[in-house]
Design a protein around this motif. Structure first.
Motif, PDB file in Angstrom:
ATOM      1  N   PHE A  78      -5.066  14.535 -10.931  1.00  0.00           N
ATOM      2  CA  PHE A  78      -3.616  14.456 -10.730  1.00  0.00           C
ATOM      3  C   PHE A  78      -2.995  15.723 -11.302  1.00  0.00           C
ATOM      4  O   PHE A  78      -3.527  16.293 -12.259  1.00  0.00           O
ATOM      5  CB  PHE A  78      -3.038  13.237 -11.456  1.00  0.00           C
ATOM      6  N   CYS A 119      -0.503  12.816  -3.102  1.00  0.00           N
ATOM      7  CA  CYS A 119       0.775  12.111  -3.110  1.00  0.00           C
ATOM      8  C   CYS A 119       1.833  13.104  -3.548  1.00  0.00           C
ATOM      9  O   CYS A 119       1.511  14.140  -4.134  1.00  0.00           O
ATOM     10  CB  CYS A 119       0.744  10.925  -4.075  1.00  0.00           C
ATOM     11  N   GLU A 122       4.367  13.126  -8.056  1.00  0.00           N
ATOM     12  CA  GLU A 122       4.313  13.985  -9.242  1.00  0.00           C
ATOM     13  C   GLU A 122       5.091  15.290  -9.010  1.00  0.00           C
ATOM     14  O   GLU A 122       5.358  16.020  -9.954  1.00  0.00           O
ATOM     15  CB  GLU A 122       2.864  14.353  -9.591  1.00  0.00           C
ATOM     16  N   TYR A 195      -6.300   4.959  -0.579  1.00  0.00           N
ATOM     17  CA  TYR A 195      -5.714   3.875  -1.377  1.00  0.00           C
ATOM     18  C   TYR A 195      -5.118   2.938  -0.328  1.00  0.00           C
ATOM     19  O   TYR A 195      -3.912   2.913  -0.097  1.00  0.00           O
ATOM     20  CB  TYR A 195      -4.580   4.372  -2.240  1.00  0.00           C
ATOM     21  N   TYR A 204       1.463   0.028 -13.390  1.00  0.00           N
ATOM     22  CA  TYR A 204       1.421   1.499 -13.311  1.00  0.00           C
ATOM     23  C   TYR A 204       2.294   2.157 -14.385  1.00  0.00           C
ATOM     24  O   TYR A 204       2.391   3.372 -14.429  1.00  0.00           O
ATOM     25  CB  TYR A 204       1.912   2.009 -11.943  1.00  0.00           C
ATOM     26  N   GLN A 224       5.033   0.343  -1.243  1.00  0.00           N
ATOM     27  CA  GLN A 224       3.845  -0.316  -1.794  1.00  0.00           C
ATOM     28  C   GLN A 224       3.905  -1.812  -1.485  1.00  0.00           C
ATOM     29  O   GLN A 224       4.960  -2.368  -1.216  1.00  0.00           O
ATOM     30  CB  GLN A 224       3.760  -0.067  -3.305  1.00  0.00           C
ATOM     31  N   VAL A 276      -6.130   0.258 -13.381  1.00  0.00           N
ATOM     32  CA  VAL A 276      -5.000   1.175 -13.599  1.00  0.00           C
ATOM     33  C   VAL A 276      -4.552   1.279 -15.058  1.00  0.00           C
ATOM     34  O   VAL A 276      -5.026   0.563 -15.935  1.00  0.00           O
ATOM     35  CB  VAL A 276      -3.794   0.808 -12.705  1.00  0.00           C
ATOM     36  N   TYR A 316      -9.967   4.719 -16.685  1.00  0.00           N
ATOM     37  CA  TYR A 316      -9.777   5.601 -17.843  1.00  0.00           C
ATOM     38  C   TYR A 316     -10.824   5.329 -18.922  1.00  0.00           C
ATOM     39  O   TYR A 316     -10.937   6.091 -19.874  1.00  0.00           O
ATOM     40  CB  TYR A 316      -8.357   5.425 -18.398  1.00  0.00           C
TER      41      TYR A 316
HETATM   42  C1  PBG Z   1       0.833   7.741  -7.062  1.00  0.00           C
HETATM   43  C2  PBG Z   1      -0.115   7.059  -7.984  1.00  0.00           C
HETATM   44  C3  PBG Z   1       0.206   6.135  -8.975  1.00  0.00           C
HETATM   45  C4  PBG Z   1      -1.002   5.774  -9.592  1.00  0.00           C
HETATM   46  C5  PBG Z   1      -2.003   6.497  -8.975  1.00  0.00           C
HETATM   47  N1  PBG Z   1      -1.441   7.275  -7.964  1.00  0.00           N
HETATM   48  C6  PBG Z   1       1.530   5.660  -9.454  1.00  0.00           C
HETATM   49  C7  PBG Z   1       2.397   4.874  -8.609  1.00  0.00           C
HETATM   50  O1  PBG Z   1       2.105   4.502  -7.484  1.00  0.00           O
HETATM   51  O2  PBG Z   1       3.482   4.611  -9.096  1.00  0.00           O
HETATM   52  C8  PBG Z   1      -1.130   4.782 -10.707  1.00  0.00           C
HETATM   53  C9  PBG Z   1      -2.404   4.822 -11.473  1.00  0.00           C
HETATM   54  C10 PBG Z   1      -2.381   4.073 -12.754  1.00  0.00           C
HETATM   55  O3  PBG Z   1      -1.439   3.329 -13.086  1.00  0.00           O
HETATM   56  O4  PBG Z   1      -3.348   4.233 -13.498  1.00  0.00           O
HETATM   57  N2  PBG Z   1       0.588   9.136  -7.018  1.00  0.00           N
END
Ligand code: PBG
Length: 327
Positions: A78, A119, A122, A195, A204, A224, A276, A316
């Motif tokens: 990321f 995505c 970020e 995904y 998240y 989502q 997550v 993680y």
């Molecule tokens: C979006 C993305 C997210 C996560 C991975 N890719 C955040 C979201 O959708 O808000 C979450 C991963 C996690 O919570 O460990 N780029």
């Protein structure tokens, strides 16, 4: 009458338990998420995720070697860009932290599988996973305009040497759009992990601090999935498979084991699960408070994902778990 049935015979010793164990867990099943920053010179702890850091790109080579030595299944990257804008153009900047980290990691440890998250959240100043458009109904995330940016971002990662690109935005049609863009430029060997089944989840929360991407207004429920829906997961999985995804993912993990098992049964593609940030934070907080044994809890949890049907797990805990598994 009949002799008593005694399943406990198969639990008598470590040897017989090992013989009849139905599910395996190995470092190779685990993928470590990493956050690379354009601006940091030193790693910076993420407050809500003890043991997780935002990293300078200069750490990428060292970490790649560590992950390869632990025989992890791979890493997923990321990026935290220096600046953000309303289009998320940092998502396809070849000088951005992700392309630079990919190059450094592939150079240091060519055998390590490098996946990138594709995505724009970020990279956008508003924190949404797509471009916004003003409509009579208010601001909406413009699905089709976002597809071009996602395809540009995937191409940028492929050019830098990513083995796998993983779109996480939940726009409709993005798997097909990315596959087409990759193929057109000759990246037919770059794999696509979708995904496919991603819920609008409270879990998240800590990630949004780690990746600095909390939406500035509203939420992600317009793109989502609704946590109440299971059949819809099969529709999302099928669409992404039809558009050319090589692998599918379910996210989050712990609250969605039923969904994982259903998706596993509905496809022959490899299926992954994302354990997550909020799930990680819960385990860390409970073990720091002396409420659970971290090692046992993590290995049990990761085994549960494998038992439910996951071929691989984004987590993680990957480095710790690999060490506990004796890597
Ligand atoms: C979006 C993305 C997210 C996560 C991975 N890719 C955040 C979201 O959708 O808000 C979450 C991963 C996690 O919570 O460990 N780029």
């Amino acid at each position: 009458m009949f002799p008593v049935q005694r399943p406990r015979r198969l639990r008598r010793s470590p040897a017989i338990r090992a013989l009849v164990r139905e599910t395996s867990l190995a470092p190779n099943d685990l993928i470590l998420p990493l956050f690379f920053s354009a601006t940091l010179d030193e790693k910076k702890p993420v407050r809500t995720m003890p043991g997780v850091f935002q990293l300078p790109v200069s750490d990428a080579a060292r970490i790649a070697k560590e992950c390869a030595a632990l025989k992890l299944g791979g890493v997923i990257l990321f990026g935290l860009p220096a600046t953000k804008d309303d289009r998320g153009s940092g998502a396809y900047d070849p000088e951005g932290p992700v392309p630079r980290a990919i190059a450094a990691m592939k150079d240091a440890a060519p055998e390590l599988l490098v996946i990138t998250d594709v995505c724009v959240d970020e990279y956008t100043d508003h924190g949404h996973c797509g471009i916004l458009r003003e409509t009579p109904q208010g601001m909406v995330v413009d699905n089709d305009a976002t597809l071009e940016i996602l395809a540009e971002s995937a191409l940028c990662h492929a050019r830098a040497g990513a083995d796998v690109v993983a779109p996480s935005d939940m726009m409709d049609g993005r798997v097909g759009a990315i596959r087409e863009a990759l193929d057109e430029e000759g990246f037919t060997e770059t794999a696509l992990l979708s995904y496919a089944v991603k819920y609008a989840s409270a879990f998240y929360g800590p990630f949004r601090e780690a990746a600095d991407c909390a939406p500035k207004f509203g939420d992600r429920a317009g793109y989502q999935m609704d946590p109440a829906n299971a059949r819809e997961a099969l529709r999302e999985a099928r669409l992404d498979e039809d558009e050319g995804a090589d692998m599918l993912m379910v996210k989050p993990g712990m609250p969605y084991l039923d969904i994982l098992a259903k998706v596993r049964a509905a496809t022959v593609l490899p299926v992954g699960v994302y354990n997550v940030s909020g799930e990680y934070a819960m385990i860390k907080a409970a073990s720091a408070a002396g409420m659970i044994d971290e090692e046992r809890a993590v290995l049990e949890l990761l085994t549960s994902f494998r038992r439910a049907g996951a071929d691989f797990i984004l987590t993680y805990h990957a480095m710790d778990a690999a060490r506990w598994l004796g890597a």
